[in-house]
Design a protein around this motif. Structure first.
Motif, PDB file in Angstrom:
ATOM      1  N   ILE A  21       0.703  -1.095  -0.037  1.00 49.27           N
ATOM      2  CA  ILE A  21      -0.052  -0.027  -0.055  1.00 49.27           C
ATOM      3  C   ILE A  21       0.964   1.092  -0.172  1.00 49.27           C
ATOM      4  O   ILE A  21       0.795   2.081  -0.723  1.00 49.27           O
ATOM      5  CB  ILE A  21      -0.757  -0.032   1.179  1.00 49.27           C
ATOM      6  CG1 ILE A  21      -1.862  -1.081   0.932  1.00 49.27           C
ATOM      7  CG2 ILE A  21      -1.802   1.296   1.258  1.00 49.27           C
ATOM      8  CD1 ILE A  21      -2.772  -1.125  -0.003  1.00 49.27           C
ATOM      9  N   PHE A  22       1.928   1.209   0.754  1.00 46.63           N
ATOM     10  CA  PHE A  22       2.864   2.288   0.760  1.00 46.63           C
ATOM     11  C   PHE A  22       3.569   2.533  -0.461  1.00 46.63           C
ATOM     12  O   PHE A  22       3.875   3.623  -1.204  1.00 46.63           O
ATOM     13  CB  PHE A  22       3.939   2.079   1.804  1.00 46.63           C
ATOM     14  CG  PHE A  22       4.926   3.344   2.040  1.00 46.63           C
ATOM     15  CD1 PHE A  22       4.332   4.716   2.376  1.00 46.63           C
ATOM     16  CD2 PHE A  22       6.206   3.270   1.394  1.00 46.63           C
ATOM     17  CE1 PHE A  22       5.508   5.603   2.552  1.00 46.63           C
ATOM     18  CE2 PHE A  22       7.011   4.319   1.267  1.00 46.63           C
ATOM     19  CZ  PHE A  22       6.378   5.626   2.059  1.00 46.63           C
ATOM     20  N   LYS A  25       1.379   4.569  -2.793  1.00 42.52           N
ATOM     21  CA  LYS A  25       1.447   5.928  -2.361  1.00 42.52           C
ATOM     22  C   LYS A  25       2.822   6.592  -2.768  1.00 42.52           C
ATOM     23  O   LYS A  25       2.830   7.766  -3.507  1.00 42.52           O
ATOM     24  CB  LYS A  25       1.347   6.029  -0.875  1.00 42.52           C
ATOM     25  CG  LYS A  25       1.502   7.483  -0.481  1.00 42.52           C
ATOM     26  CD  LYS A  25       1.483   7.713   1.166  1.00 42.52           C
ATOM     27  CE  LYS A  25       1.552   9.123   1.671  1.00 42.52           C
ATOM     28  NZ  LYS A  25       1.526   9.020   2.898  1.00 42.52           N
ATOM     29  N   LEU A  28       2.695   7.003  -6.680  1.00 40.96           N
ATOM     30  CA  LEU A  28       1.698   8.281  -6.906  1.00 40.96           C
ATOM     31  C   LEU A  28       2.237   9.735  -6.639  1.00 40.96           C
ATOM     32  O   LEU A  28       2.355  10.631  -7.436  1.00 40.96           O
ATOM     33  CB  LEU A  28       0.308   8.114  -6.331  1.00 40.96           C
ATOM     34  CG  LEU A  28      -0.497   7.178  -6.971  1.00 40.96           C
ATOM     35  CD1 LEU A  28      -1.838   6.856  -5.933  1.00 40.96           C
ATOM     36  CD2 LEU A  28      -0.796   7.262  -8.212  1.00 40.96           C
ATOM     37  N   PHE A  29       2.977   9.761  -5.405  1.00 37.41           N
ATOM     38  CA  PHE A  29       3.575  11.277  -4.910  1.00 37.41           C
ATOM     39  C   PHE A  29       4.938  11.464  -4.274  1.00 37.41           C
ATOM     40  O   PHE A  29       5.394  12.323  -4.380  1.00 37.41           O
ATOM     41  CB  PHE A  29       2.662  11.403  -3.618  1.00 37.41           C
ATOM     42  CG  PHE A  29       1.021  11.359  -4.014  1.00 37.41           C
ATOM     43  CD1 PHE A  29       0.560  12.673  -4.671  1.00 37.41           C
ATOM     44  CD2 PHE A  29       0.394  10.414  -3.530  1.00 37.41           C
ATOM     45  CE1 PHE A  29      -0.635  12.766  -4.697  1.00 37.41           C
ATOM     46  CE2 PHE A  29      -1.010  10.431  -3.915  1.00 37.41           C
ATOM     47  CZ  PHE A  29      -1.765  11.473  -4.536  1.00 37.41           C
ATOM     48  N   LYS A 158      -2.609  15.322  -2.804  1.00 43.00           N
ATOM     49  CA  LYS A 158      -2.172  14.481  -1.647  1.00 43.00           C
ATOM     50  C   LYS A 158      -2.562  14.067  -0.414  1.00 43.00           C
ATOM     51  O   LYS A 158      -2.773  13.319   0.432  1.00 43.00           O
ATOM     52  CB  LYS A 158      -0.399  14.752  -1.579  1.00 43.00           C
ATOM     53  CG  LYS A 158       0.266  13.700  -1.003  1.00 43.00           C
ATOM     54  CD  LYS A 158       1.749  14.097  -1.060  1.00 43.00           C
ATOM     55  CE  LYS A 158       2.687  13.306   0.056  1.00 43.00           C
ATOM     56  NZ  LYS A 158       4.032  13.531   0.128  1.00 43.00           N
ATOM     57  N   PHE A 161      -6.014  12.487  -0.894  1.00 42.57           N
ATOM     58  CA  PHE A 161      -5.882  11.106  -1.057  1.00 42.57           C
ATOM     59  C   PHE A 161      -5.356  10.460   0.233  1.00 42.57           C
ATOM     60  O   PHE A 161      -5.896   9.292   0.819  1.00 42.57           O
ATOM     61  CB  PHE A 161      -4.552  10.913  -1.896  1.00 42.57           C
ATOM     62  CG  PHE A 161      -4.007   9.606  -1.998  1.00 42.57           C
ATOM     63  CD1 PHE A 161      -4.673   8.634  -2.816  1.00 42.57           C
ATOM     64  CD2 PHE A 161      -2.699   9.075  -1.452  1.00 42.57           C
ATOM     65  CE1 PHE A 161      -4.344   7.219  -3.061  1.00 42.57           C
ATOM     66  CE2 PHE A 161      -2.485   7.628  -1.540  1.00 42.57           C
ATOM     67  CZ  PHE A 161      -3.216   6.838  -2.413  1.00 42.57           C
ATOM     68  N   ASN A 162      -4.627  11.016   1.275  1.00 42.57           N
ATOM     69  CA  ASN A 162      -3.979  10.519   2.491  1.00 42.57           C
ATOM     70  C   ASN A 162      -5.241  10.722   3.315  1.00 42.57           C
ATOM     71  O   ASN A 162      -5.411   9.291   4.124  1.00 42.57           O
ATOM     72  CB  ASN A 162      -3.014  11.581   3.104  1.00 42.57           C
ATOM     73  CG  ASN A 162      -1.630  11.222   2.323  1.00 42.57           C
ATOM     74  OD1 ASN A 162      -1.431  10.221   2.019  1.00 42.57           O
ATOM     75  ND2 ASN A 162      -0.701  12.235   2.381  1.00 42.57           N
ATOM     76  N   TYR A 166      -6.022   6.673   1.290  1.00 40.73           N
ATOM     77  CA  TYR A 166      -4.851   5.966   1.811  1.00 40.73           C
ATOM     78  C   TYR A 166      -4.988   5.413   3.335  1.00 40.73           C
ATOM     79  O   TYR A 166      -5.025   4.133   3.527  1.00 40.73           O
ATOM     80  CB  TYR A 166      -3.615   6.800   1.737  1.00 40.73           C
ATOM     81  CG  TYR A 166      -2.338   6.104   2.308  1.00 40.73           C
ATOM     82  CD1 TYR A 166      -1.628   5.177   1.642  1.00 40.73           C
ATOM     83  CD2 TYR A 166      -1.876   6.498   3.609  1.00 40.73           C
ATOM     84  CE1 TYR A 166      -0.598   4.479   2.074  1.00 40.73           C
ATOM     85  CE2 TYR A 166      -0.667   5.956   4.354  1.00 40.73           C
ATOM     86  CZ  TYR A 166      -0.058   5.143   3.303  1.00 40.73           C
ATOM     87  OH  TYR A 166       1.107   4.169   3.801  1.00 40.73           O
ATOM     88  N   LYS A 167      -5.556   6.373   4.121  1.00 42.90           N
ATOM     89  CA  LYS A 167      -5.902   5.728   5.605  1.00 42.90           C
ATOM     90  C   LYS A 167      -6.763   4.682   5.558  1.00 42.90           C
ATOM     91  O   LYS A 167      -6.463   3.600   6.087  1.00 42.90           O
ATOM     92  CB  LYS A 167      -6.403   7.101   6.171  1.00 42.90           C
ATOM     93  CG  LYS A 167      -6.847   6.627   7.735  1.00 42.90           C
ATOM     94  CD  LYS A 167      -6.981   8.080   8.481  1.00 42.90           C
ATOM     95  CE  LYS A 167      -8.689   8.226   8.670  1.00 42.90           C
ATOM     96  NZ  LYS A 167      -8.767   9.300   9.484  1.00 42.90           N
TER      97      LYS A 167
END
Length: 192
Positions: A21-22, A25, A28-29, A158, A161-162, A166-167
């Motif tokens: 999952i990281f 991320k 993407l960023f 971002k 997204f977070n 993401y969370k």
């Protein structure tokens, strides 16, 4: 020691869940800027969202410039000329209801259809080649594109997204991997 060894299954499974999952991320960023080593660009730098933002605004600028160039081009190959001819032919096809009127001679029907189609063609031509470029110049579309480029901050994307993606995805994946690790631990304990 007996209980610590089986707990490794849970920890390793959750670590794998966190890592992929990281990695999404990260792809993407991270990183924000292009990284060069020995004057060669590292692949996937800048990150995907940053690259796509750059690509998007290059594409928008190119489309605007191509449209302006097409307005000056009267050849049959330009897109605007194709649109104008398409409008002419669609108008011609829409006026087929006149063919039902038998009391009007065919030559007059044809002239009326041609007249209406030509008027539609000319209005479309003036609209596409004169009015739209005038509006684009009057309201300085290029400045709005630049402003949008500056205001469309990837850090805001971002942050959202977070906060919203993401969370929750991370918690879901960690829970699934916890259950998988727990299952692996139980199997290990029962087989042993």
């Amino acid at each position: 020691m007996f209980i610590i060894k089986p707990l490794v299954f849970i920890i390793v499974n959750m670590l794998f869940g966190f890592l992929y999952i990281f990695a999404i991320k990260f792809f993407l960023f991270i990183p924000k800027k292009e990284i060069r080593i020995n004057k060669k660009r590292l692949p996937f730098t800048p990150a995907f969202v940053f690259r796509k933002k750059i690509w998007l605004f290059k594409k928008i600028r190119k489309l605007v410039n191509n449209y302006i160039n097409d307005t000056k081009d009267d050849s049959d190959g330009s897109r605007i000329t194709k649109w104008e001819h398409k409008v002419f032919h669609q108008t011609w096809d829409k006026i087929t209801f006149m063919d039902k009127f038998n009391f009007i001679p065919k030559s007059i029907k044809k002239n009326i259809k041609y007249f209406i189609s030509t008027i539609t063609f000319e209005v479309t031509k003036q609209f596409l080649r004169t009015f739209i470029p005038f509006v684009m110049e009057k309201y300085e579309l290029d400045k709005y594109i630049e402003l949008l480029d500056k205001k469309l901050d990837v850090d805001v994307i971002k942050e959202y997204f977070n906060k919203f993606v993401y969370k929750y995805v991370l918690m879901f994946v960690l829970a699934i991997h916890f259950l998988i690790g727990l299952g692996n631990m139980l199997i290990y304990l029962f087989v042993k």
